[in-house]
Design a protein around this motif. Structure first.
Motif, PDB file in Angstrom:
ATOM      1  N   MET A   1       0.796  -1.192   0.000  1.00 46.81           N
ATOM      2  CA  MET A   1       0.000   0.000   0.000  1.00 46.81           C
ATOM      3  C   MET A   1       0.848   1.270   0.000  1.00 46.81           C
ATOM      4  O   MET A   1       0.499   2.234  -0.658  1.00 46.81           O
ATOM      5  N   LEU A   2       1.946   1.262   0.749  1.00 48.49           N
ATOM      6  CA  LEU A   2       2.795   2.447   0.849  1.00 48.49           C
ATOM      7  C   LEU A   2       3.295   2.873  -0.521  1.00 48.49           C
ATOM      8  O   LEU A   2       3.244   4.058  -0.875  1.00 48.49           O
ATOM      9  N   ASN A   3       3.745   1.892  -1.317  1.00 38.71           N
ATOM     10  CA  ASN A   3       4.279   2.231  -2.633  1.00 38.71           C
ATOM     11  C   ASN A   3       3.216   2.880  -3.520  1.00 38.71           C
ATOM     12  O   ASN A   3       3.469   3.872  -4.194  1.00 38.71           O
ATOM     13  N   GLU A   4       2.007   2.353  -3.501  1.00 40.27           N
ATOM     14  CA  GLU A   4       0.931   2.911  -4.317  1.00 40.27           C
ATOM     15  C   GLU A   4       0.536   4.303  -3.824  1.00 40.27           C
ATOM     16  O   GLU A   4       0.263   5.203  -4.616  1.00 40.27           O
ATOM     17  N   ASN A   5       0.516   4.474  -2.499  1.00 38.60           N
ATOM     18  CA  ASN A   5       0.145   5.773  -1.938  1.00 38.60           C
ATOM     19  C   ASN A   5       1.179   6.843  -2.280  1.00 38.60           C
ATOM     20  O   ASN A   5       0.814   7.972  -2.628  1.00 38.60           O
ATOM     21  N   ILE A   6       2.451   6.512  -2.184  1.00 41.46           N
ATOM     22  CA  ILE A   6       3.502   7.482  -2.534  1.00 41.46           C
ATOM     23  C   ILE A   6       3.344   7.898  -3.995  1.00 41.46           C
ATOM     24  O   ILE A   6       3.365   9.085  -4.327  1.00 41.46           O
ATOM     25  N   LYS A   7       3.166   6.918  -4.858  1.00 36.29           N
ATOM     26  CA  LYS A   7       3.052   7.198  -6.294  1.00 36.29           C
ATOM     27  C   LYS A   7       1.806   8.042  -6.587  1.00 36.29           C
ATOM     28  O   LYS A   7       1.880   9.038  -7.320  1.00 36.29           O
ATOM     29  N   THR A   8       0.673   7.666  -6.003  1.00 37.81           N
ATOM     30  CA  THR A   8      -0.585   8.363  -6.266  1.00 37.81           C
ATOM     31  C   THR A   8      -0.528   9.806  -5.770  1.00 37.81           C
ATOM     32  O   THR A   8      -0.907  10.741  -6.485  1.00 37.81           O
ATOM     33  N   ILE A   9      -0.033   9.992  -4.555  1.00 34.10           N
ATOM     34  CA  ILE A   9       0.014  11.346  -3.985  1.00 34.10           C
ATOM     35  C   ILE A   9       1.035  12.206  -4.731  1.00 34.10           C
ATOM     36  O   ILE A   9       0.799  13.386  -4.993  1.00 34.10           O
ATOM     37  N   ARG A  10       2.179  11.607  -5.087  1.00 35.07           N
ATOM     38  CA  ARG A  10       3.196  12.355  -5.839  1.00 35.07           C
ATOM     39  C   ARG A  10       2.611  12.852  -7.159  1.00 35.07           C
ATOM     40  O   ARG A  10       2.761  14.016  -7.528  1.00 35.07           O
ATOM     41  N   LYS A  11       1.922  11.966  -7.864  1.00 30.86           N
ATOM     42  CA  LYS A  11       1.323  12.362  -9.145  1.00 30.86           C
ATOM     43  C   LYS A  11       0.241  13.412  -8.958  1.00 30.86           C
ATOM     44  O   LYS A  11       0.101  14.327  -9.771  1.00 30.86           O
ATOM     45  N   SER A  12      -0.538  13.281  -7.876  1.00 30.69           N
ATOM     46  CA  SER A  12      -1.605  14.256  -7.652  1.00 30.69           C
ATOM     47  C   SER A  12      -1.045  15.641  -7.326  1.00 30.69           C
ATOM     48  O   SER A  12      -1.708  16.649  -7.549  1.00 30.69           O
ATOM     49  N   LYS A  13       0.182  15.682  -6.822  1.00 32.06           N
ATOM     50  CA  LYS A  13       0.842  16.972  -6.547  1.00 32.06           C
ATOM     51  C   LYS A  13       1.546  17.516  -7.787  1.00 32.06           C
ATOM     52  O   LYS A  13       2.128  18.593  -7.756  1.00 32.06           O
ATOM     53  N   GLU A  54       3.017  17.025   1.709  1.00 33.50           N
ATOM     54  CA  GLU A  54       2.011  17.708   2.531  1.00 33.50           C
ATOM     55  C   GLU A  54       0.859  16.769   2.863  1.00 33.50           C
ATOM     56  O   GLU A  54      -0.320  17.108   2.731  1.00 33.50           O
ATOM     57  N   THR A  55       1.236  15.572   3.290  1.00 34.95           N
ATOM     58  CA  THR A  55       0.283  14.519   3.613  1.00 34.95           C
ATOM     59  C   THR A  55       0.712  13.871   4.924  1.00 34.95           C
ATOM     60  O   THR A  55       1.904  13.622   5.122  1.00 34.95           O
ATOM     61  N   PRO A  56      -0.206  13.580   5.820  1.00 33.61           N
ATOM     62  CA  PRO A  56       0.178  12.908   7.071  1.00 33.61           C
ATOM     63  C   PRO A  56       0.767  11.519   6.805  1.00 33.61           C
ATOM     64  O   PRO A  56       0.403  10.845   5.832  1.00 33.61           O
ATOM     65  N   VAL A  57       1.652  11.091   7.690  1.00 35.88           N
ATOM     66  CA  VAL A  57       2.279   9.777   7.548  1.00 35.88           C
ATOM     67  C   VAL A  57       1.222   8.684   7.605  1.00 35.88           C
ATOM     68  O   VAL A  57       1.313   7.679   6.889  1.00 35.88           O
ATOM     69  N   SER A  58       0.203   8.887   8.402  1.00 34.17           N
ATOM     70  CA  SER A  58      -0.858   7.875   8.519  1.00 34.17           C
ATOM     71  C   SER A  58      -1.539   7.636   7.177  1.00 34.17           C
ATOM     72  O   SER A  58      -1.910   6.512   6.852  1.00 34.17           O
ATOM     73  N   VAL A  59      -1.697   8.685   6.382  1.00 32.13           N
ATOM     74  CA  VAL A  59      -2.305   8.524   5.060  1.00 32.13           C
ATOM     75  C   VAL A  59      -1.359   7.752   4.150  1.00 32.13           C
ATOM     76  O   VAL A  59      -1.791   6.897   3.369  1.00 32.13           O
ATOM     77  N   LEU A  60      -0.053   8.043   4.266  1.00 33.27           N
ATOM     78  CA  LEU A  60       0.920   7.305   3.453  1.00 33.27           C
ATOM     79  C   LEU A  60       0.904   5.816   3.796  1.00 33.27           C
ATOM     80  O   LEU A  60       1.013   4.971   2.920  1.00 33.27           O
ATOM     81  N   LEU A  61       0.771   5.508   5.071  1.00 33.11           N
ATOM     82  CA  LEU A  61       0.800   4.114   5.507  1.00 33.11           C
ATOM     83  C   LEU A  61      -0.573   3.442   5.433  1.00 33.11           C
ATOM     84  O   LEU A  61      -0.675   2.224   5.511  1.00 33.11           O
ATOM     85  N   GLY A  62      -1.631   4.241   5.290  1.00 30.44           N
ATOM     86  CA  GLY A  62      -3.002   3.719   5.287  1.00 30.44           C
ATOM     87  C   GLY A  62      -3.357   3.030   3.995  1.00 30.44           C
ATOM     88  O   GLY A  62      -2.510   2.665   3.179  1.00 30.44           O
ATOM     89  N   GLU A  63      -4.646   2.888   3.815  1.00 29.57           N
ATOM     90  CA  GLU A  63      -5.130   2.205   2.626  1.00 29.57           C
ATOM     91  C   GLU A  63      -4.916   3.053   1.391  1.00 29.57           C
ATOM     92  O   GLU A  63      -4.501   4.209   1.464  1.00 29.57           O
ATOM     93  N   LYS A  64      -5.281   2.484   0.289  1.00 30.61           N
ATOM     94  CA  LYS A  64      -5.058   3.123  -1.009  1.00 30.61           C
ATOM     95  C   LYS A  64      -5.737   4.488  -1.068  1.00 30.61           C
ATOM     96  O   LYS A  64      -6.880   4.645  -0.675  1.00 30.61           O
ATOM     97  N   VAL A  65      -4.996   5.463  -1.581  1.00 32.06           N
ATOM     98  CA  VAL A  65      -5.495   6.831  -1.702  1.00 32.06           C
ATOM     99  C   VAL A  65      -6.069   6.997  -3.092  1.00 32.06           C
ATOM    100  O   VAL A  65      -5.475   6.560  -4.080  1.00 32.06           O
ATOM    101  N   SER A  66      -7.243   7.603  -3.179  1.00 33.99           N
ATOM    102  CA  SER A  66      -7.820   7.831  -4.500  1.00 33.99           C
ATOM    103  C   SER A  66      -7.019   8.918  -5.206  1.00 33.99           C
ATOM    104  O   SER A  66      -6.634   9.918  -4.600  1.00 33.99           O
TER     105      SER A  66
END
Length: 168
Positions: A1-13, A54-66
């Motif tokens: 999940m962490l890898n997908e969240n990093i990628k998704t949030i990075r792209k959204s920024k 600019e995202t909390p660590v809990s969101v990075l470690l949590g479930e998949k981010v839309s």
């Protein structure tokens, strides 16, 4: 999940892997490994990642981010603004270099002319019977001849260039 969240949030920024890596002071390949799940950032790096994104660590470690689309217009305008700033700085630096080059060359011409006037024309009293000094006298005479005739035009051009490139 962490890898997908990093990628998704990075792209959204609106950040590329290269830009993201620069902000984290790592190489792009490290970001690529994180996003492919081949490695995991340590806890200190995770905090840095959350700050950069600019995202909390809990969101990075949590479930998949839309995935959210970046504000394309905002991202493009910020990049264009940065590019325009760089181009303006470069243009200003080139103008300053050119301006001071014109001034320096004009001063050099004036100093050379002043030296010729003060020292006089040494080739007039030169001993032309000695072949070695005759050649040197000829070169000095040729330099003075060309310099005295061309320097007024060069000086006018350099002064005009210095005036045209001054700060506006």
């Amino acid at each position: 999940m962490l890898n997908e969240n990093i990628k998704t949030i990075r792209k959204s920024k609106g950040l590329s892997q290269e830009e993201f890596a620069i902000k984290l002071n790592v190489v792009r390949q490290t970001v690529s490994k994180w996003e492919r799940g081949l490695s995991v950032p340590d806890s200190d790096m995770l905090i840095t990642i959350s700050d950069v994104l600019e995202t909390p660590v809990s969101v990075l470690l949590g479930e998949k981010v839309s995935e959210t689309k970046p504000d394309d217009l905002k991202v493009i305008s910020e990049r264009l603004e940065a590019i325009n700033l760089q181009l303006a700085r470069r243009k200003t630096l080139k103008r300053k270099i050119l301006h001071y080059s014109f001034i320096g060359l004009a001063v050099l011409i004036l100093l050379t002319f002043l030296i010729i006037v003060i020292v006089g024309s040494p080739y007039l009293t030169w001993d032309y019977s000695d072949p070695e000094t005759a050649v040197m006298g000829t070169f000095i005479h040729a330099f003075e001849f060309v310099f005295v005739r061309l320097s007024p035009f060069l000086l006018i051009g350099l002064i005009a260039g210095a005036i045209l490139t001054r700060k506006q």
